[in-house]
Motif scaffolding. Structure first.
Motif, mmCIF file in Angstrom:
data_model
loop_
_atom_site.group_PDB
_atom_site.id
_atom_site.type_symbol
_atom_site.label_atom_id
_atom_site.label_comp_id
_atom_site.label_asym_id
_atom_site.label_seq_id
_atom_site.Cartn_x
_atom_site.Cartn_y
_atom_site.Cartn_z
ATOM 1 N N PRO A 39 -41.527 -17.582 8.971
ATOM 2 C CA PRO A 39 -41.936 -16.886 7.748
ATOM 3 C C PRO A 39 -43.114 -17.639 7.129
ATOM 4 C CG PRO A 39 -40.011 -18.243 7.307
ATOM 5 C CD PRO A 39 -40.342 -18.431 8.754
ATOM 6 N N THR A 40 -44.154 -16.941 6.703
ATOM 7 C CA THR A 40 -45.340 -17.653 6.201
ATOM 8 C C THR A 40 -45.826 -17.086 4.875
ATOM 9 O OG1 THR A 40 -46.810 -16.178 7.437
ATOM 10 C CG2 THR A 40 -46.225 -18.264 8.484
ATOM 11 N N LEU A 41 -46.438 -17.963 4.122
ATOM 12 C CA LEU A 41 -47.239 -17.596 2.949
ATOM 13 C C LEU A 41 -48.238 -18.732 2.753
ATOM 14 C CD1 LEU A 41 -47.909 -15.819 0.522
ATOM 15 C CD2 LEU A 41 -46.235 -17.110 -0.786
ATOM 16 N N ASN A 42 -49.463 -18.464 3.108
ATOM 17 C CA ASN A 42 -50.535 -19.469 2.993
ATOM 18 C C ASN A 42 -50.184 -20.786 3.694
ATOM 19 O OD1 ASN A 42 -52.103 -17.674 1.538
ATOM 20 N ND2 ASN A 42 -51.258 -18.336 -0.420
ATOM 21 N N GLU A 43 -50.012 -20.719 4.991
ATOM 22 C CA GLU A 43 -49.655 -21.903 5.782
ATOM 23 C C GLU A 43 -50.726 -22.216 6.810
ATOM 24 O OE1 GLU A 43 -47.058 -23.247 4.645
ATOM 25 O OE2 GLU A 43 -45.605 -21.739 4.034
ATOM 26 N N GLU A 44 -51.980 -21.978 6.499
ATOM 27 C CA GLU A 44 -53.017 -22.150 7.526
ATOM 28 C C GLU A 44 -53.139 -23.591 8.021
ATOM 29 O OE1 GLU A 44 -56.990 -21.240 6.287
ATOM 30 O OE2 GLU A 44 -56.995 -22.757 4.710
ATOM 31 N N LYS A 45 -52.684 -24.552 7.212
ATOM 32 C CA LYS A 45 -52.805 -25.947 7.626
ATOM 33 C C LYS A 45 -51.757 -26.349 8.657
ATOM 34 C CE LYS A 45 -55.163 -27.964 3.707
ATOM 35 N NZ LYS A 45 -55.082 -28.940 2.617
ATOM 36 N N THR A 46 -50.670 -25.621 8.742
ATOM 37 C CA THR A 46 -49.603 -26.030 9.657
ATOM 38 C C THR A 46 -49.274 -24.995 10.736
ATOM 39 O OG1 THR A 46 -48.136 -25.289 7.887
ATOM 40 C CG2 THR A 46 -48.371 -27.654 8.170
ATOM 41 N N ILE A 47 -49.617 -23.751 10.485
ATOM 42 C CA ILE A 47 -49.134 -22.699 11.390
ATOM 43 C C ILE A 47 -49.743 -22.819 12.793
ATOM 44 C CG2 ILE A 47 -50.866 -20.950 10.717
ATOM 45 C CD1 ILE A 47 -47.172 -20.231 11.420
ATOM 46 N N HIS B 98 -50.384 -39.288 9.555
ATOM 47 C CA HIS B 98 -50.941 -38.760 10.802
ATOM 48 C C HIS B 98 -50.514 -37.308 10.979
ATOM 49 C CE1 HIS B 98 -52.285 -42.748 11.463
ATOM 50 N NE2 HIS B 98 -52.676 -42.498 12.698
ATOM 51 N N ASN B 99 -51.057 -36.501 10.117
ATOM 52 C CA ASN B 99 -50.735 -35.075 10.147
ATOM 53 C C ASN B 99 -51.971 -34.320 10.614
ATOM 54 O OD1 ASN B 99 -50.094 -32.414 9.575
ATOM 55 N ND2 ASN B 99 -50.542 -32.638 7.398
ATOM 56 N N TYR B 100 -51.881 -33.707 11.775
ATOM 57 C CA TYR B 100 -53.045 -32.996 12.301
ATOM 58 C C TYR B 100 -52.996 -31.521 11.881
ATOM 59 C CZ TYR B 100 -54.784 -36.796 15.225
ATOM 60 O OH TYR B 100 -55.341 -37.971 15.658
ATOM 61 N N ILE B 101 -54.165 -31.002 11.605
ATOM 62 C CA ILE B 101 -54.268 -29.591 11.239
ATOM 63 C C ILE B 101 -55.026 -28.865 12.350
ATOM 64 C CG2 ILE B 101 -55.228 -27.953 9.565
ATOM 65 C CD1 ILE B 101 -54.966 -30.214 7.462
ATOM 66 N N VAL B 102 -54.404 -27.823 12.894
ATOM 67 C CA VAL B 102 -55.049 -27.052 13.961
ATOM 68 C C VAL B 102 -55.552 -25.743 13.369
ATOM 69 C CG1 VAL B 102 -54.726 -25.929 16.195
ATOM 70 C CG2 VAL B 102 -53.528 -28.061 15.693
ATOM 71 N N ARG B 103 -56.858 -25.559 13.371
ATOM 72 C CA ARG B 103 -57.430 -24.304 12.897
ATOM 73 C C ARG B 103 -57.938 -23.536 14.105
ATOM 74 N NH1 ARG B 103 -58.882 -27.761 8.531
ATOM 75 N NH2 ARG B 103 -57.866 -27.086 6.606
ATOM 76 N N LYS B 104 -58.639 -22.406 13.818
ATOM 77 C CA LYS B 104 -59.054 -21.536 14.912
ATOM 78 C C LYS B 104 -59.974 -22.266 15.903
ATOM 79 C CE LYS B 104 -60.527 -16.831 15.619
ATOM 80 N NZ LYS B 104 -61.162 -15.667 15.040
ATOM 81 N N ASN B 105 -60.935 -23.006 15.409
ATOM 82 C CA ASN B 105 -61.811 -23.735 16.336
ATOM 83 C C ASN B 105 -61.960 -25.187 15.942
ATOM 84 O OD1 ASN B 105 -63.556 -24.265 18.446
ATOM 85 N ND2 ASN B 105 -65.369 -23.683 17.261
ATOM 86 N N ALA B 106 -60.971 -25.761 15.328
ATOM 87 C CA ALA B 106 -61.103 -27.159 14.918
ATOM 88 C C ALA B 106 -59.741 -27.822 14.778
ATOM 89 C CB ALA B 106 -61.846 -27.239 13.582
#
Lengths: 330, 389
Positions: A39-47, B98-106
């Protein structure tokens, strides 16, 4: 004092299920499909990380998961875009069963996930876990696959908090558990105190359990789920798994107050429904908090209606989709 | 060689098709802190990833270097090829999440560009080879080396090569950034620190004219700037770090100066270092303070010729992938290989920003080109194209 037989018998460490190949074999033997629901709501940093790791480790490397489903409450960041890009089936909660009145909340997403997910087992993981590891999914699945009596598995863990300054605070977390849910469980259901983190957002269950219980649309979902499963099937179908460490976002006291309010409300409603207590006055829907502003204290009311979705098996659309006869017996 | 060059775009596409595997390894390893001298936990997860990929031999040596060996089809008759990346980063788990963030191209996270991306790729290569149905005649040694950066002074790779009994055919060293950069020579370097501690020799609080540790170092800097450096062999002194003092209005009693001598010639580096030793002694004596000179890193000058087949084919592969090769001196494991006459190059993997900040960010798409160049070069080495006959 309550016996802790259940704790000894139905508590596992994730390492017990680290042989993922064995789990896959069991899954294939039992001809069971598994859906992971986020379930998500503004989780772009972890999803993104969550989907990438689950897909790589539990779909590509070991065919343990059959699908990853994201049900989103209307994120305004790139949550849906990132999730879709890494291969999840992404659904807007409002697009699922669109004829129903619109509600917004985690419980709503979990309930609607039952409609869009295909698996016989559903694993629910919160989407804000920063130290995500695939054990979060396979360890929850382990007891369901390996022990026939287990139908519902909860996670527990150490809970360090991640602050804004990117430093880890080694203790804390679980404040609502210790200040609200454990005291009320101790008062009414001492046996349930053996569930070490009843509010953890990570759990897995067989569909035939989940489809027959109601889902509060918000924070109360974890509490109601435990109480309803306990009430219907007893303690023995429940298990818990130690996932070691889970790092999550810290929430301020006011936010926790709202969570505690909803949980109390859910709990009171349940124990009244079960006939354990009789509440002779109106129970209000407003949490009243205060904020100091120049010269005075300002009231900040927070309204929570406490809506609940019925067991999804009661929905004709659901029965039609999953070929369940209308005269089914719960 | 044309066969390999033709396949490169295919490699890029195919690696991209299994991007989750690579990203997953980068994140799972990168989220385990690996500060220099404390890389054990990171080495363990790196080895676990190799073991999960059914690599033939996995283990750690005495210095906790983590090594996996993919057995070649004809390993007995061919010397092994080394692929290395340093495991250590500048961040400890206590200081930085050490928390990594995976975005669309980064991907964003501490240490991602230096050098977690390379370690993640190293852990992914066995599965990538399998996906591409590639096998090698030589054994491929995948080495995550410890104690590399800063005060580590390349200790891990030195130990590994000192204890490795067989000849080594060639080595590729992977560095997170920058894609398009390749190194085939390393300068002679001595990196040192000079500390000035007033309290060590004087009764500071009872003196009327108290010496100022920062001003003493300032005197020393003036002396360093007066050293005559030749144009040939090229030589320079970089004063790169200075720290000292506590308050604006308080005379500092301690200060430190970090410097590096760089030259094409080891002899020149040595001569300049000896001059600095004399200057340190002289300034310390003049001001009656304790000045201490400490060596942090020593690296020997070594190079492959530009015409060496390994350099030639590296350039050809990079150009074929649309990269414009840029070469410069490298301070890395490269010098240790080259000083032992093992042909080696360092290759950058991707692009990004904030490399040495906690929010370092790498771009994902260029990485697939970076991986393809590694695979292409490995194939070229394995076929014997890069052997200096």
């Amino acid at each position: 004092m309550t016996s802790n037989n259940w704790l000894r018998k139905n508590t596992f460490h994730h390492s017990k299920f680290k042989d993922i190949g064995k789990l896959v074999k069991k899954k294939e033997q039992k001809k069971i499909s598994v859906s992971l629901c986020l379930p998500t709501l503004n989780e772009e940093k972890t999803i993104g990380k969550q989907i990438v790791i689950m897909k790589s480790e539990l779909m590509a490397r070991y065919p343990l998961l059959d699908e990853i489903v994201v049900v989103d409450s209307g994120s305004t960041d790139n949550t849906c875009e990132v999730a879709a890009d890494y291969g999840a089936n992404v659904h807007a909660a409002n697009d699922i069963l669109p004829k129903l009145p619109v509600f917004k909340g985690k419980g709503e997403n979990l309930w609607k996930a039952l409609y869009v997910a295909k698996g016989d087992i559903i694993i629910y993981l919160d989407a804000d876990i920063t130290n995500i590891h695939h054990r979060f999914a396979y360890a929850l699945l382990g007891p369901l696959l390996m022990y026939d009596h287990v139908k519902y598995v909860k996670a527990f863990y150490d809970r360090p908090l991640a602050g804004e300054d990117a430093r880890i605070r080694p203790t804390g977390g679980g404040r609502v558990t210790e200040l609200v849910i454990r005291p009320v469980f101790s008062l009414f259901y001492p046996e349930l105190t053996q569930i070490l983190q009843p509010l953890s957002g990570e759990y897995a269950a067989f569909r035939d359990i989940l489809e027959t219980i109601p889902f509060p649309i918000g924070y109360g979902i974890e509490t109601s789920m435990i109480l309803d499963i306990y009430d219907k099937w007893g303690m023995d179908v429940i298990a818990q798994v130690d996932l070691d460490k889970r790092v999550h976002r810290n929430q301020d006291t006011k936010a926790l107050g709202k969570m505690a309010f909803v949980i109390m409300k859910t709990f009171l409603k349940r124990i009244e429904n079960y006939g354990l207590v009789e509440i002779r006055q109106k129970v209000y829907n407003e949490l009243i908090q205060y904020q100091k502003v120049p010269g005075r204290y300002q009231q900040e009311p927070f309204c929570i209606e406490g809506h609940e979705r019925p067991p999804i098996i009661d929905m004709p659309e659901y029965r039609q989709k999953f070929n369940i006869p209308d005269d089914y017996h719960r | 060689m044309d066969d390999i060059l033709k396949k490169l775009p295919f490699f890029v596409d195919q690696v991209q098709a299994i991007k989750e595997t690579v990203i997953s390894n980068i994140v799972l390893i990168g989220q385990v802190p690996g500060p220099t001298f404390d890389e054990d936990a990171r080495a363990d997860i790196f080895l676990e990833r190799l073991a999960c990929a059914a690599v033939d031999e996995c283990g750690k040596d005495q210095l906790k270097n983590a090594i996996g060996i993919i057995k070649g089809k004809d390993g007995k008759n061919h010397d092994p090829i080394f692929l290395t990346a340093h495991l250590d980063t500048i961040y400890s788990g206590e200081d930085v999440e050490h928390n990594y963030i995976v975005r669309k191209n980064a991907i964003t996270g501490p240490g991602i560009l230096d050098n977690t991306v390379s370690i993640g790729i190293l852990a992914s290569l066995p599965l990538i080879f399998r996906h591409l149905e590639i096998s090698f005649a030589s054994d491929i040694v995948l080495a995550g080396v410890t104690q590399s950066i800063g005060r580590g002074n390349l200790r891990g790779i030195r130990h590994l090569l000192n204890t490795w009994s067989r000849p080594i055919r060639s080595a590729i060293i992977m560095e997170g950034q920058v894609l398009g950069h390749f190194n085939y020579y390393s300068e002679g370097i001595i990196r040192g620190e000079i500390s000035c501690d007033i309290l060590a020799t004087r009764h500071f609080f009872t003196e009327k004219f108290k010496p100022n540790a920062i001003l003493v170092l300032n005197e020393l800097i003036n002396e360093l700037l007066g050293i005559n450096l030749p144009q040939r062999p090229r030589c320079r002194i970089i004063i790169g770090k200075i720290t000292g003092g506590h308050k604006h209005g308080e005379i500092p009693v301690q200060a430190r100066l970090g410097f590096e001598i760089q030259s094409d010639s080891d002899e020149m580096v040595k001569q300049v270092y000896e001059k600095i030793e004399d200057l340190v002694e002289g300034v310390g004596h003049e001001h009656s303070v304790a000045l201490k000179l400490e060596t942090i890193t020593v690296q020997n000058a070594a190079a492959l010729k530009y015409g060496h087949p390994l350099v030639k084919y590296t350039v050809a592969i990079m150009k074929s992938l649309g990269l414009k090769p840029v070469s410069e001196s490298s301070e890395s494991e490269l010098s240790v290989f080259l000083s032992r006459n093992i042909p080696a190059v360092t290759l950058g993997i991707t692009t990004g920003k904030n490399a040495h900040l906690a929010n370092a960010t790498m771009r994902i798409n260029p990485m697939f080109v970076g991986i393809a160049q590694i695979i292409g070069l490995l194939l070229a080495i394995d076929k014997g194209l890069c052997d200096d006959k």
